[in-house]
Design a protein around this motif. Structure first.
Motif, mmCIF file in Angstrom:
data_model
loop_
_atom_site.group_PDB
_atom_site.id
_atom_site.type_symbol
_atom_site.label_atom_id
_atom_site.label_comp_id
_atom_site.label_asym_id
_atom_site.label_seq_id
_atom_site.Cartn_x
_atom_site.Cartn_y
_atom_site.Cartn_z
ATOM 1 N N GLN A 1 0.829 -1.207 0.000
ATOM 2 C CA GLN A 1 0.000 0.000 0.000
ATOM 3 C C GLN A 1 0.867 1.262 0.000
ATOM 4 O O GLN A 1 0.612 2.221 -0.727
ATOM 5 C CB GLN A 1 -0.908 -0.016 1.232
ATOM 6 C CG GLN A 1 -1.893 1.167 1.277
ATOM 7 C CD GLN A 1 -2.617 1.228 2.594
ATOM 8 O OE1 GLN A 1 -1.978 1.176 3.634
ATOM 9 N NE2 GLN A 1 -3.938 1.340 2.557
ATOM 10 N N SER B 1 -5.982 -1.361 -0.522
ATOM 11 C CA SER B 1 -6.528 -0.994 0.789
ATOM 12 C C SER B 1 -7.655 -1.931 1.203
ATOM 13 O O SER B 1 -7.750 -2.347 2.367
ATOM 14 C CB SER B 1 -7.012 0.453 0.753
ATOM 15 O OG SER B 1 -5.959 1.325 0.471
ATOM 16 N N VAL C 1 -5.983 1.394 9.344
ATOM 17 C CA VAL C 1 -6.094 1.308 7.877
ATOM 18 C C VAL C 1 -7.139 2.292 7.367
ATOM 19 O O VAL C 1 -6.934 2.997 6.377
ATOM 20 C CB VAL C 1 -6.440 -0.127 7.461
ATOM 21 C CG1 VAL C 1 -6.727 -0.184 5.958
ATOM 22 C CG2 VAL C 1 -5.295 -1.073 7.810
ATOM 23 N N ILE D 1 -6.585 5.448 4.788
ATOM 24 C CA ILE D 1 -7.364 5.644 3.551
ATOM 25 C C ILE D 1 -7.998 7.033 3.543
ATOM 26 O O ILE D 1 -7.958 7.759 2.552
ATOM 27 C CB ILE D 1 -8.431 4.551 3.437
ATOM 28 C CG1 ILE D 1 -7.773 3.178 3.253
ATOM 29 C CG2 ILE D 1 -9.368 4.844 2.270
ATOM 30 C CD1 ILE D 1 -8.741 2.022 3.307
#
Length: 908
Positions: free
Chosen positions: A52, A89, A106, A110
């Motif tokens: 990521q 993601s 996470v 994002i």
């Protein structure tokens, strides 16, 4: 054989003697394997976090590349990276759904990355697409937002690393438990079974320990470690999975390093622009500014050496030279003429960048320059010209060694952006040097001023004073220094005579409020008792970045006489302001008139601008018609448009000068003023080059004398109007002469060629027809031979008048040459063209002409007709076809119309 099968075989040998111990060992091993699965899951999460982060860096690198180069492909790569970010993601969220704290991190990552896209990245892209530079503040915000994204990603990975360590510790504990159970088994187990069990257990433990060591090394960042695969059992499969994960992590790490290197290069170049801007903004010394500029350029390219030369091309010399870079000392001083023989001269002559690769002779350089280039160890060279508003200022040259890279077009684009800022700053620095050079002169002027000047510190104490200040206050400058404006000994008074406290002194007010004080009238008692009236201006002085002044400068002068004349001065100022406004409006009127294409536009401009020039009046501008027997209205304002009148009805036109009637009830009134005349009016003839062109008329509702200044205004406006009208008439005359035949008044051949091409294009685009008539006068030579060329000219003039009257406004009648004529008929089919030709041929027969008392014979025409697209789709073919048809009419006996047929144009 799988590990559990081996253990089962070893357990069956002692027929249950070691069943309890083996079962416990098997359970410990199963726990170790399960723990290894959790270790693998944690490593997969770490790999996903790094993937990521890699996608984020790819998006940032593509965006920064687009901001620098404007390449749409980089913007497409940026959009692809954004899509990949969403996929990665979502996969990462699926892996951490059993760990709520990690899942929250996470989601935060994002959200922060999407916020960066909306609030920063989209604004940067719009700025580049709009042709604007990215604001430094927006770049700083981008770095800050990306830093927060990176912090969240690193925190996520750190948490997974900690979890990995916990699970590795659990795996090792399970392994140790299995060892203990194996050693502490019943002593009564058979030696063979015990040996086999111990061997299998120890072998499996050693393999799991090796896997744990490899997993720990991977977790610590050593991606080169691999687990040995020495079996096809569960431990071997776990080793293979671990090795595949390590390979993916190592590949991702290599890609990440590559992207980080590209991003650092792009950021280094992008950082050059704000750094150069800061250098240019904060450096007023030209040499210091140039040195900082070349140092920034040398570091950003990078280049071995960078040299900037400011030149005076008229005097053929270099005025400033600065160098930077590791090889700056190798820059050789050469003469101006030698510079002009190399890439420097070429770049200045062409005003284009000169990009020269290494190890290749450049034909733009003289042989001598090429030899010197080889001697001084020059590789690739890039020369950028410096020019500003048409002035050539010098060059910026970047040089690399032969062992370094060649410069490319990205370097050219970067330096062009830098130079666009630099040339403006160089000009400003030159001006700043001029200001510095005049500062000494300014100080001398202050000392010599008749106006008093004092400088006071933050407490109001005088720290400096000029001689004029002492003379006005009856003191020496030395006696004034150290005294404060608060002291009562000054005995200051207001303009009305009341005492003025020291705290209300203009300098003290300026120091207290930070606001300048202007034109404060006050009285000061001199030591001899005399009262001096002075006007004081106080200006606070600030250090950069501070809000409170550190000093104040006060200037003052004796206003005793000025007080007496203040009202008169105010009137003069008002008069001057009105005069300046008038001149500004007059200049604007002149500029607008110069931009007009015809007299109708000029009339609109005059009607719009005149009320501002002559406030409170009505008026009009008249033009003398071509017959010079009538004055016609061109523009009017402030009332209904007046009627046209005869020039004899105006006294101004009769006398050829301004006719001003202060009171229309008493003065000599012009006949063109119908009905109730205005209370006062003026008539000013418009004349240019000795010729009367028209009249400027002004009317006022109030009686008004004619002061000299008002008369001058009227004459200034009339001169501007006359000049503009004369220029427009001359322009119309020249245009008419350039496209018209002087004898017939028809369009000439050059206009025919231009118009026919344009009309064919229009017909083709609109899919409309077009006809062409080509005709001449039959037996025209007979008129010239029998009656002379003047008679022939009379025939052509009559024919031209007839042609102009017989065709539409959109038709284009032209004299082709001699007695030949061509008429373009837009939107006319072939049959329409033939019919119009017949009508023209019949109308010509009714022309009756006489010359010197003799009747000229009848006139007849032979006419050829061609049409688009039947006979051609270009001017040459259509003219040839119509000309061929004309000759066909001649061959058939003249006085007729012939339509073109294929073969006639080729024969003609």
């Amino acid at each position: 054989m799988a590990l559990r099968h081996k253990l089962l075989l070893a357990f069956l040998l002692p027929l249950g003697l070691a069943l309890g111990v083996s079962w416990a060992v098997h359970a410990a091993l199963a726990s170790s394997v399960a723990t290894g699965g959790w270790v693998t899951h944690t490593l997969q999460v770490i790999a996903a976090v790094r993937e990521q982060r890699e996608v984020i860096q790819e998006a940032v690198a593509a965006l920064r590349g687009y901001l620098i180069s404007g390449d749409p492909r980089l913007l497409s790569e940026y959009d692809q990276a954004r899509g990949r970010f969403g996929e990665v993601s979502q996969a990462l969220l699926a892996r951490v759904d059993d760990n709520p704290p990690q899942a929250e991190r996470v989601r935060e990552l994002i959200a922060r990355f999407e916020r960066w896209q909306k609030e920063v990245a989209e604004l940067e892209v719009r700025a580049v697409q709009g042709g604007q530079p990215v604001p430094p503040a927006l770049l700083a915000q981008s770095q800050e937002e990306l830093g927060r994204v990176r912090e969240v990603s690193e925190a996520l990975e750190a948490a997974e690393q900690a979890l990995l360590q916990e699970r590795l510790a659990a795996s090792e504990a399970a392994s140790r438990r299995a060892q203990w159970l194996a050693v502490a088994g019943p002593a009564s187990a058979l030696a063979l079974a015990l040996g086999m069990v111990l061997w299998l257990v120890l072998h499996a433990v050693r393999r799991i320990q090796r896997l744990a060591g490899v997993a720990q090394a991977l977790g610590e960042g050593d991606l080169s470690r691999r687990a040995p695969v020495d079996g096809a059992d569960e431990v071997g499969e776990l080793a293979q999975t671990l090795n595949r994960m390590a390979g993916r992590l190592e590949g991702a790490q290599d890609t990440l390093r590559h992207n980080e290197a590209a991003l650092r290069s792009s950021l280094r170049r992008l950082e050059l622009l704000p750094r150069v801007s800061q250098t240019l903004i904060h450096s007023h010394d030209l040499n210091q500014m140039l040195q900082g500029l070349v140092a920034d350029v040398a570091a950003a390219l990078p280049a071995d050496r960078v040299a900037l030369m400011v030149m005076d091309l008229e005097e053929r010399r270099v005025t400033h030279t600065v160098r930077a870079g590791p090889g700056a000392e190798q820059v050789v001083e050469v003469s101006f003429d030698e510079l002009m023989q190399g890439l420097t001269g070429w770049a200045l002559r062409e005003l284009e960048p000169a990009l020269s690769p290494k190890d290749q002779p450049d034909p733009r350089e003289s042989p001598e320059v090429q030899r010197r280039r080889a001697e001084t160890g020059c590789g690739s060279i890039l020369v950028m010209p410096l020019h500003y508003q048409g002035r050539k200022l010098g060059t910026l040259t970047a040089i690399n060694r032969p062992d370094q890279r060649d410069f490319d077009e990205q370097d050219v684009e970067l330096l062009e952006t830098v130079i666009n800022q630099a040339v403006v700053a160089i000009e400003n620095a030159r001006l700043f040097e001029s200001v510095n050079q005049s500062e000494a002169l300014y100080r001398g002027m202050v000392s010599a001023l008749s106006e008093g000047v004092v400088v006071q510190d933050a407490q109001g104490h005088i720290v400096a004073a000029n001689a004029a200040a002492g003379a006005l206050l009856g003191l020496t400058p030395g006696q004034m220094v150290g005294r404060s404006s608060r002291e009562a000994s000054w005995r200051t008074v207001r303009e009305d005579g009341s005492p003025l406290p020291g705290e209300e002194h203009p300098s003290m007010v300026a120091l207290r409020t930070g606001q300048p004080q202007q034109g404060v009238i006050m009285g000061v008692h001199r030591p001899d008792g005399a009262l001096a009236w002075i006007s004081v201006n106080a200006q606070p002085l600030f250090h950069p970045g501070e809000e409170r002044p550190y000093a104040a400068v006060a200037s003052f002068f004796d206003v005793t006489e000025i007080k007496q004349t203040r009202e008169a001065l105010a009137q003069q100022v008002a008069s001057l302001e009105a005069e300046r406004n008038f001149e500004s409006r007059l200049n604007q009127l002149s500029s607008l008139l110069q931009a007009c294409l015809n007299l109708d536009e000029a009339g609109e401009v005059i009607a719009h601008a005149a009320p501002g020039l002559f406030e409170g009046t009505s008026g009009a501008v008249f033009l003398l018609n071509p017959s010079r027997n009538l004055m016609e209205v061109l523009a009017s304002w402030g009332g209904p448009a007046p009627e046209a009148f005869s020039p004899e009805g105006c006294w101004g036109l009769r006398r050829g000068q301004l006719h001003w009637v202060a009171d229309s009830r008493k003065g000599l009134r012009c006949e063109h003023l119908e009905g109730a005349p205005p209370a006062s009016y003026a008539c000013q003839p418009l004349s240019a080059q000795g010729e009367t062109l028209g009249l400027l008329y002004l009317g006022s509702p109030q009686p008004a004398e004619a002061p000299e200044r008002e008369q001058q205004r009227v004459m200034l406006v009339s001169d501007q109007l006359a000049l503009a009208i004369a220029n427009l008439r001359l322009r119309e005359t020249l245009r008419h002469q350039s496209i018209r035949d002087a004898l017939t008044g028809l369009f000439n051949r050059r206009y025919l060629e231009e118009t026919l091409q344009r009309e064919i294009f229009r017909a083709r685009r609109a899919q409309r027809p077009l006809s062409l008539l080509f005709f001449d006068v039959d037996h025209f030579k007979h008129f010239n031979d029998a009656h002379g060329h003047e008679a022939g000219d009379q025939v052509l003039q009559a024919l031209g008048h007839l042609v102009r009257s017989r065709f539409r406004a959109e038709d284009v009648p032209c004299r082709y040459g001699g007695e030949e004529f061509v008429v373009i008929l837009p939107d006319a089919r072939l049959e329409d063209g033939r019919r119009r030709a017949e009508q023209l041929r019949e109308a010509v027969k009714h022309i009756a002409l006489s010359y010197q008392g003799k009747t000229l014979g009848p006139i007849s025409l032979s006419v050829g007709v061609a049409a688009y697209p039947e006979h051609g789709d270009n001017p040459e073919t259509l003219l040839a076809m119509a000309d061929g048809a004309l000759y066909q009419a001649k061959r058939l006996g003249r006085d007729r119309v012939a339509v073109a047929e294929w073969g006639e144009g080729e024969q003609a």
